[in-house]
Design a protein around this motif. Structure first.
Motif, PDB file in Angstrom:
ATOM      1  N   TRP A  22       0.855  -1.196   0.000  1.00 49.04           N
ATOM      2  CA  TRP A  22       0.000   0.000   0.000  1.00 49.04           C
ATOM      3  C   TRP A  22       0.888   1.242   0.000  1.00 49.04           C
ATOM      4  N   PRO A  23       1.450   1.621  -1.148  1.00 44.17           N
ATOM      5  CA  PRO A  23       2.456   2.686  -1.195  1.00 44.17           C
ATOM      6  C   PRO A  23       1.942   4.092  -0.885  1.00 44.17           C
ATOM      7  N   ASP A  24       0.652   4.271  -0.754  1.00 45.75           N
ATOM      8  CA  ASP A  24       0.118   5.590  -0.399  1.00 45.75           C
ATOM      9  C   ASP A  24       0.211   5.856   1.099  1.00 45.75           C
ATOM     10  N   ASN A  25       0.779   4.936   1.846  1.00 46.31           N
ATOM     11  CA  ASN A  25       0.920   5.066   3.297  1.00 46.31           C
ATOM     12  C   ASN A  25       2.395   5.149   3.670  1.00 46.31           C
ATOM     13  N   THR A  26       2.626   5.611   4.891  1.00 47.28           N
ATOM     14  CA  THR A  26       3.977   5.563   5.459  1.00 47.28           C
ATOM     15  C   THR A  26       3.947   4.566   6.617  1.00 47.28           C
TER      16      THR A  26
END
Length: 144
Positions: A22-26
Motif C-alpha cells: 500500500w504505497p500511499d501510506n507511510t
C-alpha cells in the motif's frame, strides 16, 4: 521459512512491508492506525526467509456484513504481501494459514478476503488457496 505473529518489536518491519503493498501510506501512519486496533480483533504475521522478513499478512475480525458469509464474526484477510525475490516459495500461503488459525481460535467458522477486480495475481492466489469467489462489485461515489 518461519511465520511469527508480529509483536511490539517486529511490527515496524510489518509496516515497512505493508507500505510496499500500500504505497500511499507511510510506516508511521500504518503503525498509528494499527495501534488503535484491539489485539483480540486484529493480528499481523511476518514470514522470515533467509534471515530476512520477506512477507507479512494482516487479518482482523469483521462483525459487520461480509459479502458471501452467513456468520459473525468473520476472519478477514486485510492484506498479504511477499517481496518479489521470495515469491513462489509458499510464504503467502503460510501467512494465510497463520491468519486462518488465528481466526479459528477466535471462534470464526468463515474466513474472507477481497481484491481489486483487475488484480489477477491476487485473484489467482485466492482461488489457489481455496477461496471461492462470491461476488464482483463496482463502487460509486457522488460528492455532496
Amino acid at each position: 521459512m518461519t511465520v511469527i505473529r508480529a509483536n511490539e518489536q517486529t511490527l515496524p518491519q510489518a509496516a515497512v512491508l505493508a507500505c510496499e503493498l500500500w504505497p500511499d501510506n507511510t510506516p508511521d501512519e500504518l503503525l498509528a492506525e494499527w495501534g488503535a486496533l484491539s489485539p483480540e480483533g486484529a493480528a499481523f504475521f511476518l514470514a522470515e526467509e533467509e534471515g530476512a522478513f520477506a512477507g507479512f499478512a494482516q487479518c482482523q475480525l469483521r462483525r459487520d456484513y461480509v459479502e458471501g458469509t452467513e456468520t459473525s464474526p468473520v476472519g478477514y484477510l486485510e492484506g498479504v504481501y511477499v517481496r518479489e525475490p521470495f515469491r513462489g516459495r509458499g510464504l503467502a500461503r503460510a501467512l494465510l494459514q497463520a491468519c486462518e488459525g488465528w481466526a479459528r481460535r477466535r471462534g470464526c467458522v468463515e474466513f474472507a478476503s477481497d481484491c481489486e477486480l483487475d488484480n489477477r495475481a491476487s485473484i489467482a492466489f485466492h482461488l489457489g488457496a481455496g477461496f471461492t469467489e462470491v461476488n464482483r462489485v463496482v463502487c460509486f461515489v457522488i460528492p455532496l
